[in-house]
Design a protein around this motif. Structure first.
Motif, PDB file in Angstrom:
ATOM      1  N   UNK A  56     -71.464 -90.129  10.317  1.00  0.00           N
ATOM      2  CA  UNK A  56     -71.353 -88.780   9.797  1.00  0.00           C
ATOM      3  C   UNK A  56     -72.443 -88.471   8.784  1.00  0.00           C
ATOM      4  N   UNK A  57     -72.899 -87.213   8.788  1.00  0.00           N
ATOM      5  CA  UNK A  57     -73.891 -86.755   7.815  1.00  0.00           C
ATOM      6  C   UNK A  57     -73.336 -85.641   6.940  1.00  0.00           C
ATOM      7  N   UNK A  58     -72.278 -85.022   7.397  1.00  0.00           N
ATOM      8  CA  UNK A  58     -71.641 -83.905   6.704  1.00  0.00           C
ATOM      9  C   UNK A  58     -70.144 -84.013   6.961  1.00  0.00           C
ATOM     10  N   UNK A  59     -69.367 -83.135   6.358  1.00  0.00           N
ATOM     11  CA  UNK A  59     -67.931 -83.143   6.635  1.00  0.00           C
ATOM     12  C   UNK A  59     -67.697 -82.828   8.114  1.00  0.00           C
ATOM     13  N   UNK A  60     -68.388 -81.832   8.640  1.00  0.00           N
ATOM     14  CA  UNK A  60     -68.210 -81.456  10.042  1.00  0.00           C
ATOM     15  C   UNK A  60     -68.542 -82.616  10.974  1.00  0.00           C
ATOM     16  N   UNK A  61     -69.700 -83.254  10.774  1.00  0.00           N
ATOM     17  CA  UNK A  61     -70.090 -84.339  11.677  1.00  0.00           C
ATOM     18  C   UNK A  61     -69.219 -85.575  11.469  1.00  0.00           C
ATOM     19  N   UNK A  62     -68.661 -85.741  10.269  1.00  0.00           N
ATOM     20  CA  UNK A  62     -67.742 -86.851  10.032  1.00  0.00           C
ATOM     21  C   UNK A  62     -66.454 -86.661  10.835  1.00  0.00           C
ATOM     22  N   UNK A  63     -65.943 -85.431  10.847  1.00  0.00           N
ATOM     23  CA  UNK A  63     -64.742 -85.131  11.640  1.00  0.00           C
ATOM     24  C   UNK A  63     -65.016 -85.369  13.121  1.00  0.00           C
ATOM     25  N   UNK A  64     -66.166 -84.908  13.596  1.00  0.00           N
ATOM     26  CA  UNK A  64     -66.522 -85.100  15.001  1.00  0.00           C
ATOM     27  C   UNK A  64     -66.677 -86.585  15.316  1.00  0.00           C
ATOM     28  N   UNK A  65     -67.322 -87.332  14.428  1.00  0.00           N
ATOM     29  CA  UNK A  65     -67.509 -88.772  14.659  1.00  0.00           C
ATOM     30  C   UNK A  65     -66.172 -89.489  14.760  1.00  0.00           C
ATOM     31  N   UNK A  66     -65.239 -89.125  13.882  1.00  0.00           N
ATOM     32  CA  UNK A  66     -63.912 -89.743  13.922  1.00  0.00           C
ATOM     33  C   UNK A  66     -63.210 -89.425  15.231  1.00  0.00           C
ATOM     34  N   UNK A  67     -63.343 -88.202  15.716  1.00  0.00           N
ATOM     35  CA  UNK A  67     -62.733 -87.826  16.991  1.00  0.00           C
ATOM     36  C   UNK A  67     -63.377 -88.573  18.159  1.00  0.00           C
TER      37      UNK A  67
END
Length: 281
Positions: A56-67
């Motif tokens: 993750x690089x941001x909150x958005x990409x962290x959520x996507x990475x976790x998914x």
């Protein structure tokens, strides 16, 4: 030979057109690469990607990475906010990262976090604040950290020392500093992420550092879709190009590709406190 890509960005828009094709089978095509031996014969080696950590690089990409990590059994997620995105960061974002890590066992680290002085913004003060805060979160959660550090070596080390990063553990992503600076990170027990840059002809400082860093502290990474190794510079990077990195590390350290592949794979498991999910495909 198994490969663990410890740092990739498959959520990046560069993969929008063919992400599913890559992640649902394309990565696991066996790769073959010739290696020149001491007697000047070329031996062909077989490699296969078995594990990936999406960062993750941001909150958005962290959520996507976790998914994504939930969807693919071979994939793990790292959640955090990179220096470029901390200008608007709040404690609510820390809570989001905490929740992602606590509720998803495939989240294996906090990152990528750190300092980047290449650009003037965000301010150094803001970068320092959120780097330290995310290290504190990692310590609270018992997770390692993935560090992004560019043009900020001394401050990175100082803040790590203040946060007692030796008690946290982790990896310095895309290591680009000198052999001398590597000793500071080694003292804290950190791993070093080595990727395509080590294959570039002009990366002499990194090559010297890799020669001196113990193999048991090196992990492989792509930073895909960026930093594609030679001879494929200019193309979109993905985990299938890592054999070129293995061969260059082997050349620099006077080892066999098998030694580099096996040791770096085991190092990745140690870094992220894992047992292999996919041993054979």
């Amino acid at each position: 030979m198994q490969i663990f890509d410890t740092h990739a960005h498959y959520d990046d828009r560069a993969f929008d057109e063919d992400r599913n094709a890559i992640l649902e089978g394309g990565l696991f095509e066996k790769q073959y690469l010739g290696f020149e031996t001491a007697d000047e014969n070329e031996v062909e080696k077989e490699y296969i990607v078995t594990n990936v950590a999406n960062i993750g690089c941001s909150i958005k990409s962290s959520v996507v990475s976790a998914d994504m990590a939930k969807k693919y059994d071979y994939m793990y997620a790292v959640v955090g906010v990179i220096p470029h995105h901390v200008a608007d960061m709040t404690e609510d974002d820390i809570e989001t990262l905490r929740t992602l890590a606590r509720e998803n066992e495939k989240v294996v680290a906090i990152g990528e976090i750190g300092l980047d002085y290449y650009y003037e913004e965000p301010s150094h003060e803001l970068q320092h604040r959120w780097f330290v805060r995310q290290m504190e979160l990692a310590k609270e959660l018992g997770l390692p950290i993935v560090i992004h550090s560019r043009d900020a070596a001394q401050d990175t080390v100082e803040l790590m020392k203040q946060a007692h990063a030796e008690e946290i553990g982790g990896v310095v992503h895309c290591y680009s500093y000198s052999e001398e600076m590597s000793r500071e990170f080694l003292k804290m027990g950190f791993f070093f992420g080595i990727g395509g840059v080590v294959t570039f002809k002009n990366s002499k400082k990194l090559k010297r550092a890799v020669e001196s860093i113990p193999l048991d502290r090196i992990v492989l990474e792509t930073d895909s879709p960026y930093l594609t190794p030679s001879p494929n510079r200019g193309k979109r990077n993905d985990s299938r190009y890592l054999p070129y990195v293995i061969h260059e590390i082997a050349r620099l350290k006077g080892l066999t590709p098998e030694e580099v592949a096996e040791t770096t794979y085991q190092n990745a498991l140690r870094l992220y406190n894992l047992k292999p999910v996919r041993e054979e495909l």
